[in-house]
Enzyme design. Sequence first.
Site, PDB file in Angstrom:
ATOM      1  N   LYS A 103      19.169  51.068  10.177  1.00  0.00           N
ATOM      2  CA  LYS A 103      19.364  51.388   8.765  1.00  0.00           C
ATOM      3  C   LYS A 103      18.607  50.380   7.898  1.00  0.00           C
ATOM      4  O   LYS A 103      19.027  49.239   7.745  1.00  0.00           O
ATOM      5  CB  LYS A 103      20.851  51.345   8.394  1.00  0.00           C
ATOM      6  CG  LYS A 103      21.065  51.904   6.989  1.00  0.00           C
ATOM      7  CD  LYS A 103      22.360  51.476   6.360  1.00  0.00           C
ATOM      8  CE  LYS A 103      22.335  50.099   5.792  1.00  0.00           C
ATOM      9  NZ  LYS A 103      21.388  49.892   4.683  1.00  0.00           N
ATOM     10  N   GLY A 158      21.471  39.932   6.906  1.00  0.00           N
ATOM     11  CA  GLY A 158      21.773  40.145   5.490  1.00  0.00           C
ATOM     12  C   GLY A 158      22.611  39.002   4.957  1.00  0.00           C
ATOM     13  O   GLY A 158      22.573  37.884   5.493  1.00  0.00           O
ATOM     14  N   SER A 159      23.367  39.291   3.939  1.00  0.00           N
ATOM     15  CA  SER A 159      24.101  38.227   3.254  1.00  0.00           C
ATOM     16  C   SER A 159      25.350  37.822   4.030  1.00  0.00           C
ATOM     17  O   SER A 159      25.899  38.611   4.816  1.00  0.00           O
ATOM     18  CB  SER A 159      24.492  38.708   1.862  1.00  0.00           C
ATOM     19  OG  SER A 159      25.363  39.811   1.975  1.00  0.00           O
ATOM     20  N   THR A 160      25.826  36.628   3.760  1.00  0.00           N
ATOM     21  CA  THR A 160      27.042  36.140   4.426  1.00  0.00           C
ATOM     22  C   THR A 160      28.269  36.983   4.065  1.00  0.00           C
ATOM     23  O   THR A 160      29.050  37.326   4.968  1.00  0.00           O
ATOM     24  CB  THR A 160      27.239  34.643   4.109  1.00  0.00           C
ATOM     25  OG1 THR A 160      26.137  33.934   4.708  1.00  0.00           O
ATOM     26  CG2 THR A 160      28.543  34.110   4.669  1.00  0.00           C
ATOM     27  N   ALA A 187      28.502  40.181   3.400  1.00  0.00           N
ATOM     28  CA  ALA A 187      28.440  41.430   4.169  1.00  0.00           C
ATOM     29  C   ALA A 187      28.658  41.134   5.648  1.00  0.00           C
ATOM     30  O   ALA A 187      29.372  41.871   6.344  1.00  0.00           O
ATOM     31  CB  ALA A 187      27.099  42.122   3.951  1.00  0.00           C
ATOM     32  N   GLY A 188      28.068  40.033   6.119  1.00  0.00           N
ATOM     33  CA  GLY A 188      28.214  39.658   7.531  1.00  0.00           C
ATOM     34  C   GLY A 188      29.663  39.409   7.901  1.00  0.00           C
ATOM     35  O   GLY A 188      30.114  39.774   8.998  1.00  0.00           O
ATOM     36  N   GLU A 235      22.672  37.468  11.444  1.00  0.00           N
ATOM     37  CA  GLU A 235      21.706  36.526  10.860  1.00  0.00           C
ATOM     38  C   GLU A 235      21.947  36.554   9.360  1.00  0.00           C
ATOM     39  O   GLU A 235      21.616  37.535   8.694  1.00  0.00           O
ATOM     40  CB  GLU A 235      20.272  36.956  11.173  1.00  0.00           C
ATOM     41  CG  GLU A 235      19.944  37.006  12.654  1.00  0.00           C
ATOM     42  CD  GLU A 235      19.859  35.647  13.316  1.00  0.00           C
ATOM     43  OE1 GLU A 235      20.047  34.621  12.629  1.00  0.00           O
ATOM     44  OE2 GLU A 235      19.607  35.614  14.526  1.00  0.00           O
ATOM     45  N   CYS A 276      15.469  33.543   4.104  1.00  0.00           N
ATOM     46  CA  CYS A 276      16.779  32.954   4.411  1.00  0.00           C
ATOM     47  C   CYS A 276      16.721  31.496   4.852  1.00  0.00           C
ATOM     48  O   CYS A 276      17.628  30.730   4.578  1.00  0.00           O
ATOM     49  CB  CYS A 276      17.445  33.797   5.487  1.00  0.00           C
ATOM     50  SG  CYS A 276      16.359  34.056   6.902  1.00  0.00           S
ATOM     51  N   GLU A 306      23.533  30.173  -2.116  1.00  0.00           N
ATOM     52  CA  GLU A 306      22.188  30.689  -1.855  1.00  0.00           C
ATOM     53  C   GLU A 306      21.684  31.444  -3.083  1.00  0.00           C
ATOM     54  O   GLU A 306      22.332  32.389  -3.549  1.00  0.00           O
ATOM     55  CB  GLU A 306      22.226  31.625  -0.648  1.00  0.00           C
ATOM     56  CG  GLU A 306      20.855  32.125  -0.281  1.00  0.00           C
ATOM     57  CD  GLU A 306      20.873  33.033   0.931  1.00  0.00           C
ATOM     58  OE1 GLU A 306      21.675  33.978   0.935  1.00  0.00           O
ATOM     59  OE2 GLU A 306      20.082  32.804   1.856  1.00  0.00           O
TER      60      GLU A 306
HETATM   61  P1  NAD Z   1      22.989  42.461   1.916  1.00  0.00           P
HETATM   62  O1  NAD Z   1      23.954  41.823   2.835  1.00  0.00           O
HETATM   63  O2  NAD Z   1      23.489  42.948   0.630  1.00  0.00           O
HETATM   64  O3  NAD Z   1      22.327  43.735   2.628  1.00  0.00           O
HETATM   65  C1  NAD Z   1      21.663  43.640   3.877  1.00  0.00           C
HETATM   66  C2  NAD Z   1      21.747  44.975   4.567  1.00  0.00           C
HETATM   67  O4  NAD Z   1      23.095  45.218   4.915  1.00  0.00           O
HETATM   68  C3  NAD Z   1      21.334  46.166   3.706  1.00  0.00           C
HETATM   69  O5  NAD Z   1      20.708  47.103   4.559  1.00  0.00           O
HETATM   70  C4  NAD Z   1      22.660  46.691   3.174  1.00  0.00           C
HETATM   71  O6  NAD Z   1      22.602  48.052   2.847  1.00  0.00           O
HETATM   72  C5  NAD Z   1      23.564  46.435   4.353  1.00  0.00           C
HETATM   73  N1  NAD Z   1      24.971  46.190   4.047  1.00  0.00           N
HETATM   74  C6  NAD Z   1      25.491  45.518   3.000  1.00  0.00           C
HETATM   75  N2  NAD Z   1      26.835  45.466   3.108  1.00  0.00           N
HETATM   76  C7  NAD Z   1      27.163  46.080   4.264  1.00  0.00           C
HETATM   77  C8  NAD Z   1      28.386  46.337   4.941  1.00  0.00           C
HETATM   78  N3  NAD Z   1      29.566  45.932   4.464  1.00  0.00           N
HETATM   79  N4  NAD Z   1      28.350  46.995   6.128  1.00  0.00           N
HETATM   80  C9  NAD Z   1      27.174  47.395   6.642  1.00  0.00           C
HETATM   81  N5  NAD Z   1      25.976  47.207   6.036  1.00  0.00           N
HETATM   82  C10 NAD Z   1      25.966  46.548   4.855  1.00  0.00           C
HETATM   83  O7  NAD Z   1      21.812  41.430   1.796  1.00  0.00           O
HETATM   84  P2  NAD Z   1      20.478  41.592   0.960  1.00  0.00           P
HETATM   85  O8  NAD Z   1      20.796  41.210  -0.425  1.00  0.00           O
HETATM   86  O9  NAD Z   1      19.845  42.892   1.206  1.00  0.00           O
HETATM   87  O10 NAD Z   1      19.574  40.477   1.690  1.00  0.00           O
HETATM   88  C11 NAD Z   1      19.564  39.171   1.315  1.00  0.00           C
HETATM   89  C12 NAD Z   1      20.470  38.343   2.201  1.00  0.00           C
HETATM   90  O11 NAD Z   1      20.074  38.431   3.561  1.00  0.00           O
HETATM   91  C13 NAD Z   1      20.403  36.877   1.871  1.00  0.00           C
HETATM   92  O12 NAD Z   1      21.697  36.343   1.842  1.00  0.00           O
HETATM   93  C14 NAD Z   1      19.616  36.281   3.015  1.00  0.00           C
HETATM   94  O13 NAD Z   1      19.827  34.939   3.290  1.00  0.00           O
HETATM   95  C15 NAD Z   1      20.013  37.141   4.146  1.00  0.00           C
HETATM   96  N6  NAD Z   1      18.976  37.090   5.171  1.00  0.00           N
HETATM   97  C16 NAD Z   1      19.239  36.416   6.336  1.00  0.00           C
HETATM   98  C17 NAD Z   1      18.268  36.315   7.307  1.00  0.00           C
HETATM   99  C18 NAD Z   1      18.533  35.603   8.599  1.00  0.00           C
HETATM  100  O14 NAD Z   1      17.809  35.848   9.552  1.00  0.00           O
HETATM  101  N7  NAD Z   1      19.527  34.748   8.681  1.00  0.00           N
HETATM  102  C19 NAD Z   1      17.029  36.885   7.107  1.00  0.00           C
HETATM  103  C20 NAD Z   1      16.787  37.546   5.896  1.00  0.00           C
HETATM  104  C21 NAD Z   1      17.783  37.653   4.939  1.00  0.00           C
END
Ligand code: NAD
Length: 492
Positions: free
Chosen positions: A183, A235-237, A239-240, A257, A291, A389
């Site tokens: 996705k 993605g973000s912490t 959401a993670g 990640e 990130c 962040e």
């Molecule tokens: P985000 O968490 O909002 O979204 C990331 C992805 O997750 C998107 O595809 C989104 O649609 C999906 N998503 C969001 N909430 C979800 C949920 N509850 N369940 C399932 N899927 C969900 O993050 P963003 O704003 O798109 O990206 C930026 C963030 O990603 C920053 O915090 C950045 O540090 C992090 N990031 C981490 C790494 C790493 O390798 N550690 C790399 C790149 C980005």
Amino acid sequence: MSTQTLIESNELFIGGGWVSPQGSDRIDVFSASTEELIGSVPDGTNADIDAAATAARNALQDPQGWSSWSVDERASAMERLADAMDKRSEEMTTRISMQNGMPIAIAQQLEGVFPQVLLRYYAGLVRGTDFEEERAGLLGGTIIVKKQPIGVVGAIVPWNFPQALAAFKLAPLLAAGCTVVMKPSPETVLDSLTLAEAIIEAGIPDGVINIVPGGREVGAYLVEHPQIDKVAFTGSTPAGRKIAARCGELLRPVTLELGGKSAAIVLDDADIASSVENLFSATLLNNGQTCFLGTRVLAPRSKYDEVLAVFGGLADALTVGDSMDPATQIGPMASKRQQERVEGYIAKGKSEGARVVAGGRPTGQEQGWFVQPTIFADVENSHTIAQEEIFGPVLSVIPYDNDEQAIAIANDSEFGLGGSVWTGDAERGEAMARRVQTGSIGINHYMIDPAAPFGGVKQSGLGKELGPEGLQAYLSTQSIYKTQGGAGAGAP
Ligand code: NAD
């Protein structure tokens, strides 16, 4: 830049072909530099995830399918995919740069080349590898230890490096024999159309890779889908954390990640004025939307003004502009929401008493989601801009008095993803690096290497991607007690 034609798709890539979506909503994509509409794709629904997960499950269970191919056959197919992506590198990088504002010169390397490097790396890693070994049992007898694909993967990727971060997952999972429902983020969906064309050309069997763009609800549905065996999330912490909680309930393996707030520790013997290019990559790459960046610059008090001058000069000299211009070093933020978020942090930094050394004001561009590269001095590590962040071109320069204090400040963070140490003495740098609580750290540079496991500690994530360790995340182990050892000795 004005776009000639809209990039539009009315179908989703599921089961090896283009199929009509189950819903009628669409995702519109805008240029981050010009705010023009540049394309649109169907907005995936839960029903599309159902179809994709079924296709991935069928592909996994096909007795003649991908998972049963020899590793050499899979490796060759991955190399064909890399070749097909090479041919589309320009289209891929153009689409990504327009969507998320990544400077095209950076996109050409990190999105146009790096994914193929990963595919070839993992193809080489597994080629000729035996996923089965026979061991003598401790109690006598013989045991087969078999590594097998973990199953159907639900892969969720963000918008900042959409293809590179997809490849962090795709390359090892393909090598392991898994299948996937991926996705992409709604901000970056057009590049996945290009990926799908490459998948078709490479002859990856139907259903091995399925792509359903959509928002977080669809992502959440994918995470808990009964056909999914493992979740791989970047993605973000926040959401993670939600995803980890759901996977915990389901006892579903998950790799996370997440975000970072890494430290770039400048030691008192460093000559950073001669390392400006490396400093840029380690602290401001991709408009600060990366990130692992060292966004907390720790500077010795004895050289504080010198460090501020180098970073202030660097920020002032950066070319800010349309991401498609090859001269651009800092493009726009990926979205209006992201621009507002970063501007909010700049205002917060000022209100908490930090001093602006460079930037800190609107760029004056009427179109595009630009933010001026901004350097803050007199930042305390407890300030919001040093703890949270920001994900934009904003650095906090924090003074310290001795090496012990530098380590303490570096480790005083809820995150632990990247980082760097800047020094004229490599041994001293390494000794410092070893004491930083982080998943990866560089000395006088920071650059991810495919052979090195990458992933965070603390709130920056769980598990590793890349390196041989990244492959293990897509394998499960079965022991077969082939012949029996000493009578009764194995009773639990
Ligand atoms: P985000 O968490 O909002 O979204 C990331 C992805 O997750 C998107 O595809 C989104 O649609 C999906 N998503 C969001 N909430 C979800 C949920 N509850 N369940 C399932 N899927 C969900 O993050 P963003 O704003 O798109 O990206 C930026 C963030 O990603 C920053 O915090 C950045 O540090 C992090 N990031 C981490 C790494 C790493 O390798 N550690 C790399 C790149 C980005």
